[in-house]
Motif scaffolding. Structure first.
Motif, mmCIF file in Angstrom:
data_model
loop_
_atom_site.group_PDB
_atom_site.id
_atom_site.type_symbol
_atom_site.label_atom_id
_atom_site.label_comp_id
_atom_site.label_asym_id
_atom_site.label_seq_id
_atom_site.Cartn_x
_atom_site.Cartn_y
_atom_site.Cartn_z
ATOM 1 N N ALA A 119 15.507 2.993 47.194
ATOM 2 C CA ALA A 119 15.681 3.484 48.564
ATOM 3 C C ALA A 119 14.652 4.560 48.895
ATOM 4 O O ALA A 119 14.112 4.587 49.998
ATOM 5 C CB ALA A 119 17.095 4.015 48.746
ATOM 6 N N THR A 120 14.370 5.438 47.940
ATOM 7 C CA THR A 120 13.373 6.485 48.174
ATOM 8 C C THR A 120 12.007 5.872 48.469
ATOM 9 O O THR A 120 11.297 6.318 49.364
ATOM 10 C CB THR A 120 13.267 7.410 46.939
ATOM 11 N N THR B 138 11.448 2.842 49.683
ATOM 12 C CA THR B 138 11.435 2.145 50.967
ATOM 13 C C THR B 138 11.400 3.138 52.129
ATOM 14 O O THR B 138 10.862 2.824 53.181
ATOM 15 C CB THR B 138 12.627 1.170 51.119
ATOM 16 N N ASP B 139 11.933 4.344 51.922
ATOM 17 C CA ASP B 139 11.787 5.390 52.950
ATOM 18 C C ASP B 139 10.306 5.716 53.136
ATOM 19 O O ASP B 139 9.820 5.837 54.257
ATOM 20 C CB ASP B 139 12.554 6.661 52.563
ATOM 21 N N LYS B 140 9.597 5.859 52.013
ATOM 22 C CA LYS B 140 8.156 6.137 52.075
ATOM 23 C C LYS B 140 7.414 4.941 52.677
ATOM 24 O O LYS B 140 6.470 5.108 53.445
ATOM 25 C CB LYS B 140 7.613 6.447 50.684
ATOM 26 N N GLU C 43 8.631 2.824 54.827
ATOM 27 C CA GLU C 43 8.890 2.821 56.269
ATOM 28 C C GLU C 43 7.933 3.778 56.981
ATOM 29 O O GLU C 43 7.367 3.437 58.016
ATOM 30 C CB GLU C 43 10.336 3.221 56.548
ATOM 31 N N SER C 44 7.730 4.952 56.415
ATOM 32 C CA SER C 44 6.806 5.930 57.012
ATOM 33 C C SER C 44 5.386 5.383 57.079
ATOM 34 O O SER C 44 4.634 5.708 57.994
ATOM 35 C CB SER C 44 6.810 7.228 56.208
ATOM 36 N N LYS D 209 17.252 -1.029 53.693
ATOM 37 C CA LYS D 209 16.148 -0.371 54.400
ATOM 38 C C LYS D 209 15.100 -1.403 54.823
ATOM 39 O O LYS D 209 14.562 -1.323 55.927
ATOM 40 C CB LYS D 209 15.528 0.707 53.521
#
Length: 134
Positions: free
Chosen positions: A23-24, A26-28, A30-31, A61
């Motif tokens: 998840a971490t 995929t957050d990056k 996404e950015s 995500k």
């Protein structure tokens, strides 16, 4: 998170160089991906050829990112999924929600078909003058 970006005429191919997609990460991701929506070439193909494991939060995500792209009239197709990742997505019933193709070539085809579809829908919105001779 390390990933390779290969830009083509109608899309970008993004390939994460990590065996585990969390998840971490995929957050990056996404950015890094959302700014593509502001460019001329905004379609993305996500190649997961090197990803051997994904967690539920990361898969969710990816689905959210995909939705964001489609809401902005852009394509987001995932391809080259490893068997273990595909099995996980299938078990969690996410394989039907994500736009997935077996190969990058098939992902290109999907992007191109969706581009044509968007163009056709845009021309349908144009009102043509009535040409009936009465």
């Amino acid at each position: 998170m390390q990933f390779k970006i290969d830009t083509k005429e109608k899309f970008h191919v993004i390939t994460p160089n990590e065996p585990v997609l969390s998840a971490t990460m995929t957050d990056k991701m996404e950015s890094a991906l959302l700014p593509f929506l502001q460019k001329d070439v905004k379609n993305v193909i996500l190649s997961l050829q090197d990803v051997e494991e994904i967690d539920a939060a990361a898969a969710a995500k990816l689905l959210q990112i995909q939705q964001n792209f489609y809401e902005n009239n852009a394509s987001f197709v995932t391809c080259n999924i490893q068997k273990t990742v595909n099995a996980f997505l299938s078990e969690n019933e996410l394989d039907e929600l994500l736009n997935i193709t077996p190969t990058e070539s098939e992902a290109w085809d999907i992007v191109q078909m969706e581009e044509i579809e968007r163009e056709l829908l845009d021309t349908e919105d144009i009102e043509f003058p009535d040409t009936d001779d009465e």
